[in-house]
Design a protein around this motif. Structure first.
Motif, mmCIF file in Angstrom:
data_model
loop_
_atom_site.group_PDB
_atom_site.id
_atom_site.type_symbol
_atom_site.label_atom_id
_atom_site.label_comp_id
_atom_site.label_asym_id
_atom_site.label_seq_id
_atom_site.Cartn_x
_atom_site.Cartn_y
_atom_site.Cartn_z
ATOM 1 N N ASP A 251 0.842 -1.196 0.000
ATOM 2 C CA ASP A 251 0.000 0.000 0.000
ATOM 3 C C ASP A 251 0.879 1.248 0.000
ATOM 4 O O ASP A 251 2.020 1.200 -0.431
ATOM 5 N N ALA A 252 0.337 2.366 0.486
ATOM 6 C CA ALA A 252 1.016 3.653 0.340
ATOM 7 C C ALA A 252 1.778 4.092 1.584
ATOM 8 O O ALA A 252 2.256 5.219 1.652
ATOM 9 N N ALA A 253 1.914 3.217 2.562
ATOM 10 C CA ALA A 253 2.548 3.591 3.823
ATOM 11 C C ALA A 253 4.034 3.862 3.651
ATOM 12 O O ALA A 253 4.701 3.332 2.751
ATOM 13 N N ILE A 254 4.573 4.680 4.561
ATOM 14 C CA ILE A 254 6.013 4.827 4.737
ATOM 15 C C ILE A 254 6.417 3.857 5.848
ATOM 16 O O ILE A 254 6.005 4.017 7.001
ATOM 17 N N VAL A 255 7.203 2.861 5.506
ATOM 18 C CA VAL A 255 7.693 1.884 6.475
ATOM 19 C C VAL A 255 9.155 2.219 6.766
ATOM 20 O O VAL A 255 9.992 2.190 5.857
ATOM 21 N N ARG A 320 1.343 3.360 -3.979
ATOM 22 C CA ARG A 320 2.550 2.698 -3.500
ATOM 23 C C ARG A 320 3.262 3.553 -2.465
ATOM 24 O O ARG A 320 3.191 4.774 -2.495
ATOM 25 N N GLY A 321 3.986 2.909 -1.574
ATOM 26 C CA GLY A 321 4.695 3.617 -0.511
ATOM 27 C C GLY A 321 6.188 3.447 -0.596
ATOM 28 O O GLY A 321 6.758 3.323 -1.689
ATOM 29 N N SER A 345 12.037 -2.614 -5.601
ATOM 30 C CA SER A 345 11.304 -1.354 -5.614
ATOM 31 C C SER A 345 10.218 -1.400 -6.689
ATOM 32 O O SER A 345 10.302 -2.183 -7.646
ATOM 33 N N TYR A 346 9.213 -0.534 -6.527
ATOM 34 C CA TYR A 346 8.161 -0.433 -7.546
ATOM 35 C C TYR A 346 8.602 0.484 -8.684
ATOM 36 O O TYR A 346 8.532 0.134 -9.853
#
Length: 381
Positions: A251-255, A320-321, A345-346
């Motif tokens: 998803d779009a999170a910053i991990v 995307r994140g 990476s995406y």
């Protein structure tokens, strides 16, 4: 392994423990029929029958209460030698506990869902018990604060029997636990926009069957931030399929600020490290036709990740994140095979960055290059 000195005489194995331990004892390399030995520390704060707020289940019986719903300041106590066939739920509760030395058993429970859920709770403790035979997630604290799992033993073989799924929680400690299950042993997730921070998993033993991962952040990370997560001083008996140390950001999170430290791995059959940003079947923006349909008898699992065509990549980029500031330190893989590691990476703006690997050893050899470590990197420009 623990390298415990032992003696074999005929059909008898003798050894001595000088401290509590959760062990898997395997004979003639037969992993289908291990003997699990859980040597517990002594109990120090066991309640008594009749204590206020205590659901007390006595030894020597099989109890079938069905669904146990915990209110604030209530405890489920399972005495050593008791079997309790039930699910446990707590919603909007404070100071709730499941504890004891007995067995919380999912066999023939009326509700075949998660074994125990804690939703929007504060000050949750699960200590000492054995969780057995769940076909779905065992323990799920969700949108909760100050959660503590200590010396919990989880044994399951079926379905998606995740051990502990920490979902949108803060200030979580998981320690001294033993997890043998299918799917993820411990997974950190985020639902409905709630961030995750302050999770420590230490001194645990993991055995992951098919499929899943041992120590996982992901897949569904539907929040802004997942940070400050540490896995430390843990033993991985085996991962039969999946990864050992993984972050799957679908998803779009910053991990960020995720640490894997002092980890010993006996048997990793698929991947050791897997850091991937991408579009998955669990993503919020997954195309409807690709979402899993497990209820459909004709459904065939085709894997978790989707690979959009090149002309469709940009259309999914907003969902995307990133994965960044990840540390692997003092990782020792005992097997003589080099399990590959993935860093995928995406695109140039949604990917994996700032990864530190210190003192990675495989078969007692230090890994000092991408080639020696079997690392696969995908970093689009």
């Amino acid at each position: 392994g623990r390298q415990i000195a032992h003696r074999v005489e005929g059909q008898t194995v003798t050894f001595t423990l000088d401290a509590p331990a959760n062990l898997s004892i395997e004979f003639d390399d037969d992993i289908a029929r291990p003997l699990f030995l859980f040597a517990n520390p002594m109990e120090t704060d066991a309640p008594a029958p009749g204590d206020a707020g205590v659901h007390y289940f006595a030894a020597g019986e099989i109890h079938t209460p069905g669904l146990i719903e915990l209110e604030s300041n209530e405890t489920v106590y399972i005495e050593g030698g008791a079997i309790v066939r039930a699910n446990v739920r707590a919603d909007d509760a404070t100071n709730v506990r499941i504890m004891g030395r007995g067995l919380l058993d999912a066999t023939d429970v009326p509700d075949p869902g998660h074994l125990a859920d804690f939703n929007r709770c504060e000050n949750v403790t699960v200590e000492g018990i054995i969780a057995f035979n769940s076909g779905l997630w065992n323990f799920m604290p969700r949108w909760s604060r100050n959660v503590h799992f200590d010396n919990v033993k989880i044994v399951a073989w079926y379905g998606a029997s995740d051990g502990i799924d920490v979902v949108s929680c803060r200030d979580v400690l998981i320690e001294n636990c033993f997890v043998r299950n299918n799917d993820d042993c411990v997974a950190i997730k985020a639902h409905e926009g709630e961030d995750v921070a302050g999770v420590l998993v230490e001194r645990c033993v993991f055995w992951n069957g098919m499929p899943g991962n041992a120590m996982e952040v992901g897949f569904d990370l539907q929040a802004g931030s997942i940070r400050d997560v540490t896995f430390r001083d843990c033993d991985v008996i085996r991962v039969e399929a999946g990864g050992v140390l993984t972050v799957h950001n679908g998803d779009a999170a910053i991990v960020e600020d995720i640490h894997f430290e002092d980890i010993r791995v006996e048997d990793a059959r698929e991947t050791l490290i897997d850091l991937t940003v991408g579009l998955s079947v669990w993503s919020l923006d997954c195309p409807d036709e690709r979402r899993p349909r497990f209820e459909d008898p004709d459904y065939v699992w085709a894997g978790s990740w989707l690979l959009p065509a090149e002309d469709a990549m940009a259309g999914y980029a907003a969902g995307r994140g990133q994965i960044r500031n990840i540390t692997f330190r003092d990782i020792d893989v005992l097997g003589d095979q080099v399990p590959p590691s993935l860093f995928l990476s995406y695109d140039a703006d949604h990917g994996v960055s700032d990864v530190t690997i210190e003192n990675l050893r495989i078969a007692d050899e230090p890994i000092t290059s991408i080639e020696a470590g079997g690392f696969l990197l995908r970093n689009p420009d």
